[in-house]
Write a protein that holds these residues in place. Structure first.
Motif, PDB file in Angstrom:
ATOM      1  N   ARG A 140      30.806  69.267  59.142  1.00  0.00           N
ATOM      2  CA  ARG A 140      29.474  69.872  59.098  1.00  0.00           C
ATOM      3  C   ARG A 140      28.768  69.355  57.849  1.00  0.00           C
ATOM      4  O   ARG A 140      29.389  69.103  56.820  1.00  0.00           O
ATOM      5  N   VAL A 141      27.438  69.216  57.924  1.00  0.00           N
ATOM      6  CA  VAL A 141      26.647  68.849  56.753  1.00  0.00           C
ATOM      7  C   VAL A 141      25.701  70.010  56.462  1.00  0.00           C
ATOM      8  O   VAL A 141      24.929  70.427  57.332  1.00  0.00           O
ATOM      9  N   LEU A 142      25.791  70.534  55.255  1.00  0.00           N
ATOM     10  CA  LEU A 142      24.961  71.654  54.816  1.00  0.00           C
ATOM     11  C   LEU A 142      23.941  71.144  53.810  1.00  0.00           C
ATOM     12  O   LEU A 142      24.283  70.409  52.878  1.00  0.00           O
ATOM     13  N   PHE A 143      22.695  71.532  53.998  1.00  0.00           N
ATOM     14  CA  PHE A 143      21.620  71.201  53.059  1.00  0.00           C
ATOM     15  C   PHE A 143      21.250  72.492  52.358  1.00  0.00           C
ATOM     16  O   PHE A 143      20.859  73.461  53.006  1.00  0.00           O
ATOM     17  N   GLN A 144      21.413  72.507  51.023  1.00  0.00           N
ATOM     18  CA  GLN A 144      21.177  73.746  50.272  1.00  0.00           C
ATOM     19  C   GLN A 144      20.003  73.577  49.317  1.00  0.00           C
ATOM     20  O   GLN A 144      19.822  72.520  48.710  1.00  0.00           O
ATOM     21  N   LEU A 145      19.228  74.641  49.206  1.00  0.00           N
ATOM     22  CA  LEU A 145      18.045  74.654  48.362  1.00  0.00           C
ATOM     23  C   LEU A 145      18.439  74.633  46.887  1.00  0.00           C
ATOM     24  O   LEU A 145      19.300  75.412  46.462  1.00  0.00           O
ATOM     25  N   VAL A 146      17.825  73.732  46.136  1.00  0.00           N
ATOM     26  CA  VAL A 146      17.995  73.709  44.686  1.00  0.00           C
ATOM     27  C   VAL A 146      16.609  73.586  44.054  1.00  0.00           C
ATOM     28  O   VAL A 146      15.702  73.020  44.656  1.00  0.00           O
ATOM     29  N   PRO A 147      16.432  74.108  42.841  1.00  0.00           N
ATOM     30  CA  PRO A 147      15.098  74.099  42.231  1.00  0.00           C
ATOM     31  C   PRO A 147      14.697  72.752  41.630  1.00  0.00           C
ATOM     32  O   PRO A 147      13.511  72.462  41.508  1.00  0.00           O
ATOM     33  N   GLU A 148      15.670  71.931  41.283  1.00  0.00           N
ATOM     34  CA  GLU A 148      15.337  70.678  40.603  1.00  0.00           C
ATOM     35  C   GLU A 148      15.306  69.510  41.585  1.00  0.00           C
ATOM     36  O   GLU A 148      15.994  69.506  42.598  1.00  0.00           O
ATOM     37  N   ALA A 149      14.501  68.508  41.262  1.00  0.00           N
ATOM     38  CA  ALA A 149      14.426  67.292  42.078  1.00  0.00           C
ATOM     39  C   ALA A 149      15.590  66.362  41.736  1.00  0.00           C
ATOM     40  O   ALA A 149      16.182  66.458  40.656  1.00  0.00           O
ATOM     41  N   LYS A 150      15.897  65.468  42.652  1.00  0.00           N
ATOM     42  CA  LYS A 150      16.933  64.464  42.418  1.00  0.00           C
ATOM     43  C   LYS A 150      16.419  63.487  41.352  1.00  0.00           C
ATOM     44  O   LYS A 150      15.281  63.048  41.414  1.00  0.00           O
TER      45      LYS A 150
END
Length: 142
Positions: free
Chosen positions: A77-87
């Motif tokens: 499975r691939v999970l995309f999680q919210l983070v506040p900072e940009a890559k």
């Protein structure tokens, strides 16, 4: 003992990135049980601020996942999680798309038309690949 695992990707917009990767891989976005979300809110375990509307459905704001259409026995499975900072830097791990067909250049053109960016092309012996970035800048190879 062997472990099952999921791949987790930080994201500024998990649902949009899950949609992009599901289409790219020919996978499916895991559905959200809207009744369960509403029950968690009504029972005080979550608030409306923990949710958002995406494509007309109430979803958890913090993340979205995709899965192989034949189930988890084929791929993690691939999970995309919210983070506040940009890559800000290069990925330390990335996906390599395999089995891309007879015309890798056509695949690259299709991905670019959908929002990917070509970073560079490389080869080693008879093997050739293109390193791209998804719409949020995460590297992958095709």
């Amino acid at each position: 003992m062997a472990f099952d695992f999921q791949v987790t990707q930080d994201s500024s917009d998990p649902h949009a990135l899950a949609d992009w990767w599901a289409e790219t891989l020919g996978w499916e976005v895991e559905p959200t049980d809207e009744a369960f979300v509403r029950r968690m809110i009504s029972e005080g375990y979550a608030t409306d601020d923990d949710t958002k509307l995406h494509n007309g459905s109430l979803v958890w704001k913090e993340g979205a996942a995709i899965r192989h259409p034949e189930g988890l026995t084929r791929a993690p499975r691939v999970l995309f999680q919210l983070v506040p900072e940009a890559k800000t830097t290069k990925n330390r791990m990335h996906l390599d798309l395999r089995g891309v067909g007879d015309d890798p250049a056509a695949l690259v053109d299709k991905l670019v038309a959908r929002g990917a960016t070509v970073l560079h092309e490389a080869s080693q012996g008879p093997h050739h690949w293109t390193t791209l970035a998804d719409p949020e800048g995460n590297e992958f190879c095709a």
